[in-house]
Design an enzyme around this catalytic site. Structure first.
Site, PDB file in Angstrom:
ATOM      1  N   TRP A 242      -3.781  17.785  30.167  1.00 29.27           N
ATOM      2  CA  TRP A 242      -5.035  18.520  29.936  1.00 29.27           C
ATOM      3  C   TRP A 242      -5.321  18.636  28.445  1.00 29.27           C
ATOM      4  O   TRP A 242      -6.468  18.510  28.013  1.00 29.27           O
ATOM      5  CB  TRP A 242      -4.982  19.895  30.610  1.00 29.27           C
TER       6      TRP A 242
ATOM      7  N   LYS B 201      -6.939  28.335  39.706  1.00 28.94           N
ATOM      8  CA  LYS B 201      -5.484  28.418  39.669  1.00 28.94           C
ATOM      9  C   LYS B 201      -5.027  29.857  39.970  1.00 28.94           C
ATOM     10  O   LYS B 201      -4.147  30.074  40.772  1.00 28.94           O
ATOM     11  CB  LYS B 201      -4.932  27.978  38.315  1.00 28.94           C
TER      12      LYS B 201
ATOM     13  N   ASP C 133      -7.167  26.854  26.225  1.00 29.06           N
ATOM     14  CA  ASP C 133      -7.355  26.579  27.640  1.00 29.06           C
ATOM     15  C   ASP C 133      -6.298  27.395  28.384  1.00 29.06           C
ATOM     16  O   ASP C 133      -5.100  27.114  28.279  1.00 29.06           O
ATOM     17  CB  ASP C 133      -7.176  25.074  27.894  1.00 29.06           C
TER      18      ASP C 133
HETATM   19  C1  LIG Z   1      -6.598  22.396  36.311  1.00 30.08           C
HETATM   20  C2  LIG Z   1      -6.680  22.422  34.845  1.00 30.08           C
HETATM   21  C3  LIG Z   1      -7.778  21.915  34.142  1.00 30.08           C
HETATM   22  C4  LIG Z   1      -8.946  21.246  34.836  1.00 30.08           C
HETATM   23  O1  LIG Z   1      -9.745  22.192  35.410  1.00 30.08           O
HETATM   24  P1  LIG Z   1     -11.111  21.800  36.158  1.00 30.08           P
HETATM   25  O2  LIG Z   1     -11.675  23.143  36.462  1.00 30.08           O
HETATM   26  O3  LIG Z   1     -10.745  20.991  37.354  1.00 30.08           O
HETATM   27  O4  LIG Z   1     -11.951  21.029  35.208  1.00 30.08           O
HETATM   28  C5  LIG Z   1      -7.782  22.025  32.773  1.00 30.08           C
HETATM   29  N1  LIG Z   1      -6.761  22.591  32.106  1.00 30.08           N
HETATM   30  C6  LIG Z   1      -5.682  23.074  32.743  1.00 30.08           C
HETATM   31  C7  LIG Z   1      -4.574  23.704  31.950  1.00 30.08           C
HETATM   32  C8  LIG Z   1      -5.602  23.002  34.131  1.00 30.08           C
HETATM   33  O5  LIG Z   1      -4.538  23.498  34.770  1.00 30.08           O
END
Ligand SMILES: *Cc1c(COP(=O)(O)O)cnc(C)c1O
Length: 355
Positions: free
Chosen positions: A99, A190, A166
């Protein structure tokens, strides 16, 4: 048979979130209409947005001067919105996994990117530590929890420049000092809500500094000004997020979550370290509290498929490791009860006895 939901995302939600959202789908806030069938501009839904923002601010102790936004597009759209809004010349990125890489790739479309450190050469099994953050960059971007590789930055780092994080997979799992960040974002699926809503916590005074024109929908200031109501927001996921946050608050907030998450992860890591069949995949000090990765020990490699089948037969779901790591990954998000972790541990112990 009872299922134990270790999915990495979308993933387990509190049963209160699911039950209360079902009720609202049928009859929302006593309106006699379903949540999916009313105007997002109704006073009843405005109250949901207001309460969800208030819960974010209260639970994360968000200081004055920050806005909380609920957008579409997932964390993946933030990979592009962040540089669109913040990158004038140069930005710094810490490369801790898939990511983090994807975020960096988008930033390169907008300016120069400095990768301050990377653990790529070790298949992202640790968090780089002794790196220097350049003073002349517009911001520094980190991924606090690496969902795929099972590593986590456990403390809020001090950055001399605007810090962007993030937090898709560890938001609300521990207390965060929001004042150290300029912007925090994540997909909700998540640890918070069903897929469809992206949260953004942004310090207002970091915006408006880039010279490029920004399309209206991609400009954070649009959504601040209109309170996430510039267009139709993801109504149902926002409602579910509110339910999750009410649940979390009633249990004692992020401090209590952190305590529980440390306990759950500690139990499972202890078993991984003890059990002769398994071993962990990451540096011990960087082990994630949310995504626990493990593989078979060398001499038991041939048992991988058999353990997977055995665990599946005991109701374990979602424990296959990501293809870039292999082995197993058990995601232990806030909503996963300790008993479910204990059930996985028992499964590992039973399997060990037979080999
Ligand atoms: C799942 C995830 C993403 C992607 O998220 P989307 O909402 O599917 O775009 C980005 N960063 C991390 C750390 C993730 O776990």
């Amino acid at each position: 048979m009872k299922k134990y939901n270790f999915n990495a995302g979308p993933s387990i939600l509190p049963k209160e979130t699911v039950e209360n959202t079902i009720k609202a789908i049928e009859n929302f806030a006593g309106t006699g209409l379903g949540l999916m069938e009313v105007s997002h501009r109704s006073k009843e839904f405005q109250a949901v947005v207001d309460e969800t923002v208030a819960l974010f601010k209260e639970l994360l102790n968000i200081p004055e001067g920050y806005s909380v936004l609920f957008l579409g597009g997932g964390a993946s759209l933030e990979f592009c919105m962040v540089p669109y809004n913040l990158l004038e010349k140069k930005a710094a990125y810490l490369n801790t996994g898939t990511w983090a890489n994807k975020a960096q790739k988008e930033a390169k479309l907008f300016g120069e990117v400095v990768e301050v450190a990377s653990s790529k050469e070790a298949n992202y099994t640790y968090i780089p530590k002794n790196y220097a953050i350049p003073a002349d960059v517009d911001y520094f971007h980190i991924t606090t929890n690496n969902t795929i590789f099972g590593t986590e930055i456990h403390t809020d780092i001090n950055s001399p420049v605007t810090l962007v994080a993030d937090m898709s997979s560890d938001i609300f799992s521990r207390p965060v000092d929001v004042s150290k960040y300029g912007l925090i974002y994540g997909g909700a699926q998540k640890n918070l809500a069903p897929a469809g809503v992206t949260f953004v916590i942004v310090k207002e005074d970091i915006l408006g500094k880039v010279s490029r024109p920004i399309p209206t929908m991609l400009d954070y200031r649009t959504h601040i000004k209109d309170g996430s109501m510039f267009n139709t927001p993801p109504v149902l996921p926002i409602y579910a997020a509110m339910q999750t946050l009410k649940w979390l608050k009633a249990l004692g907030g992020v401090e209590e979550m952190y305590k529980r998450n440390k306990e759950k992860a500690g139990l499972l890591y202890d078993e991984i370290d003890r059990n002769k069949l398994f071993k962990g995949t990451t540096a011990i000090e960087d082990r994630s509290l949310m995504n626990i990765c493990f593989v078979m020990n060398e001499e038991y490699q041939s048992l991988e498929a058999e353990f997977y089948q055995f665990a599946t037969s005991r109701g374990m779901v979602g424990i296959k490791g990501h293809r870039s790591v292999g082995g197993f990954r058990a995601s232990t998000y806030n909503a996963l009860p300790k008993e479910d972790v204990v059930a996985l541990i028992k499964t590992m112990q039973e399997f060990e006895k037979t080999h």
